[in-house]
Design an enzyme around this catalytic site. Structure first.
Site, short mmCIF file in Angstrom:
data_model
loop_
_atom_site.label_atom_id
_atom_site.label_comp_id
_atom_site.label_asym_id
_atom_site.label_seq_id
_atom_site.Cartn_x
_atom_site.Cartn_y
_atom_site.Cartn_z
N SER A 170 3.70 -9.99 -1.71
CA SER A 170 3.97 -10.25 -0.29
C SER A 170 4.36 -11.67 0.07
O SER A 170 4.80 -11.90 1.20
CB SER A 170 2.76 -9.87 0.55
OG SER A 170 2.81 -8.50 0.81
N SER A 228 4.87 -8.19 2.58
CA SER A 228 4.40 -8.06 3.93
C SER A 228 4.47 -9.34 4.76
O SER A 228 4.44 -9.27 5.99
CB SER A 228 2.95 -7.55 3.93
OG SER A 228 2.08 -8.52 3.37
N LYS A 266 0.45 -16.67 8.70
CA LYS A 266 0.49 -15.21 8.69
C LYS A 266 -0.70 -14.71 9.51
O LYS A 266 -1.81 -15.26 9.37
CB LYS A 266 0.42 -14.71 7.25
CG LYS A 266 0.56 -13.20 7.09
CD LYS A 266 0.55 -12.80 5.61
CE LYS A 266 0.78 -11.32 5.39
NZ LYS A 266 0.80 -10.95 3.95
N1 GLN Z 1 4.30 -4.37 -0.92
C1 GLN Z 1 3.00 -4.30 -1.53
C2 GLN Z 1 2.13 -3.32 -0.78
O1 GLN Z 1 2.59 -2.74 0.15
C3 GLN Z 1 2.38 -5.65 -1.59
C4 GLN Z 1 1.79 -6.08 -0.32
C5 GLN Z 1 1.12 -7.40 -0.40
O2 GLN Z 1 1.32 -8.17 -1.35
N2 GLN Z 1 0.28 -7.67 0.58
O3 GLN Z 1 0.99 -3.11 -1.12
#
Ligand code: GLN
Length: 516
Positions: A209, A185, A110
């Protein structure tokens, strides 16, 4: 839609009936292709000298070139560098100095995890031209294990989002249906695996994410206990929630990757000093039956009926194996999303203050003075969602509102953790859906609140610092993958992996791949 009745059915011995799946048209049987094999299978071939890492890496590169214009999982990759790493791995193996189960295996990163000499962008204009001067601790560990550092995977900018649409470099698409999102994400990390563009990948999980994109793309994703994996070299979003973790096609591969990256690191002050078991051996040794809890709050309004049915079928499987299935309550669940969006934004507003246009990152061309330079650089460098979070976070931390929002959220966070610990007096682990719905259409969730609600089942785990895994547990009638989330006790990853492995071994979801 309220599926309370079917949860009651699932809790009854022998109580669930299921419709057949109608997805044959979407599935291609290309498991025999190198790029769809597991690290476990590939290392056996490498050790037996039936395959070289250069051949494997070349196959992954060729596959990426063939499909990534459509999937867009990668922000960047360096073919020559990957092949050079592979040649070094082959030389080691030939000399009898192989380094074990990841030596020669291409691992995708990532694009928030630092690899020295490679771009590190967080999918943000702010870091579009940034090259990492150093390795994250997980990177050092993987290099020591002989893994090939392969490619930078797309994400929602600074890991803020649930669809990988918030990337400054364009959205990633779901390999099972290119009109849909891969989740986020870490959407690039999940999509790359589903599309055969890497063998295993790394992501980060702050509120879901890793697990949510794993569920939406039909792969395995594990969020470790907070403190198990070093955050050194991970671009910070919300430091009390962030964890790096593995994506893989099988639970065993996830166990191998977790074993390689876990462990105490003095460069991360929240890193926990605990012995790291051999997860791969443990997951096969540990056999049920387990006591499994079904949190009733995770099966209420908003849960897609097909997701509910697939998860209930998985619950029925565990019961058929002699596991004790018990309904439990996590009464503060309803506050999870609210608490998360106070704490995560507060921490992000502080973490992202370092992007000032002075030390590194995007710098505005014309500015009157230094204050103007800060304003313009940040206004130009950050995307809309990142700005929204910084504004929210600054607000909840401001002197007049700190007690009402931030402090209060911290107190409720403690109650949420206590809910889980109470449940673990009666059960070994919890079973829930990972995501309330299968992958949604790109562009379908323009309202930020609708997007935030994607995380209802994953966020509590981060607030409580627990480990959790998503494993594929079926498909919707439209042929979209569905994920089962298994939530474990702190630092009990070995047990968690064993529970997931028992399910996976009895099903063949892992052998199904999208037609691309
Ligand atoms: N979807 C969540 C957010 O937007 C989690 C994102 C993540 O785990 N990095 O904060």
């Amino acid at each position: 839609m309220n599926t309370g009745a079917s949860l009651a059915d699932a809790l009854k011995p022998g109580g669930v009936k299921h419709r057949p799946l109608l997805l044959q048209t979407k599935i291609s049987n290309v498991s025999s292709e190198l790029f769809y094999q597991t690290a476990t299978e590939l290392v056996a071939l490498l050790d037996a000298k039936k395959l070289s890492s250069v051949e494997l890496t070349a196959a992954v590169i060729a596959r990426t070139k063939a499909v990534d214009a459509r999937v867009k999982a990668f922000n960047s990759y360096d073919e020559a560098d990957a092949l050079a790493q592979a040649a070094a791995s082959d030389a080691r193996r030939s000399a009898g100095q192989g380094r074990g189960p990841l030596d020669g295996i291409p691992v995708g990163f990532k694009d928030v995890i630092a690899v020295a000499g490679q771009p590190l962008t967080a999918s943000s204009k702010m870091l579009a031209n940034f090259v990492s001067p150093y390795d994250a601790t997980v990177t050092t560990k993987l290099k020591n294990a002989g893994a090939i550092c392969w490619g930078r995977l797309n994400l929602d900018e600074f890991a803020m989002g649930s669809s990988t649409e918030n990337s400054a470099f364009g959205a990633t698409r779901n390999p099972w249906d290119l009109t849909r999102v891969p989740g986020g994400s870490s959407g690039g990390s999940a999509a790359a695996l589903a599309a055969g563009e890497a063998i295993v990948t790394l992501g980060s999980d702050t509120g879901g994410s890793i697990r949510q994109p794993a569920a939406l793309c039909g792969v395995v994703g594990l969020k470790p206990t907070y403190g198990l994996v070093s955050r050194y070299g991970l671009i910070a979003f919300a430091s009390s929630l962030d964890q790096i973790g593995p994506f893989a096609r099988t639970v065993e591969d996830a166990a191998i990757l977790l074993g390689a990256i876990a462990g105490h690191d003095e460069r991360d002050s929240t890193s926990f000093n605990t012995a790291i078991p051999d997860y791969r051996t443990e997951l096969k040794k540990r056999k049920g039956p387990w006591r499994l809890g079904i949190p009733k709050e995770y099966f209420g309004a908003g849960l897609d009926p097909e997701v509910a049915a697939a998860v209930e079928k998985a619950i029925a499987f565990y019961r058929s194996q002699g596991c004790e299935i018990k309904e439990v309550s996590l009464p503060h669940t309803e506050f999870g999303v609210g608490v998360y969006y106070i704490i995560a934004t507060a921490e992000c507003s502080s973490n992202l203050s370092r992007y000032d246009g002075i030390r590194y990152g995007h710098r505005a061309k014309e500015a009157k003075d230094i204050i103007d330079l800060y304003f313009k650089s940040r206004a130009e460098g950050f995307g809309a969602e990142v700005k929204r979070r910084i504004i929210l976070g600054t607000y909840v931390l401001s002197s007049g509102y700190y007690d009402a929002y931030y402090l209060r959220a911290q107190k409720v966070r403690t109650l949420i953790r206590q809910d889980f610990l109470n449940a673990y007096r009666e059960v070994d682990a919890l079973l829930t859906p990972t995501s309330p719905t299968p992958a949604f259409k790109a562009g379908a969730k323009a309202d930020p609140l609708a997007m935030y609600l994607c995380d209802v089942y994953t966020i509590g785990v981060n607030l409580a610092g627990l480990p959790a895994i998503s494993v594929p547990c079926g498909f919707s009638s439209g042929g979209l993958p569905i994920g089962l989330q298994i939530i474990g006790q702190p630092f009990h990853e070995a047990g968690l992996l064993a529970i997931a492995h028992a399910y996976e071994q009895a099903h063949d979801w892992k052998n199904l791949h999208p037609k691309l």
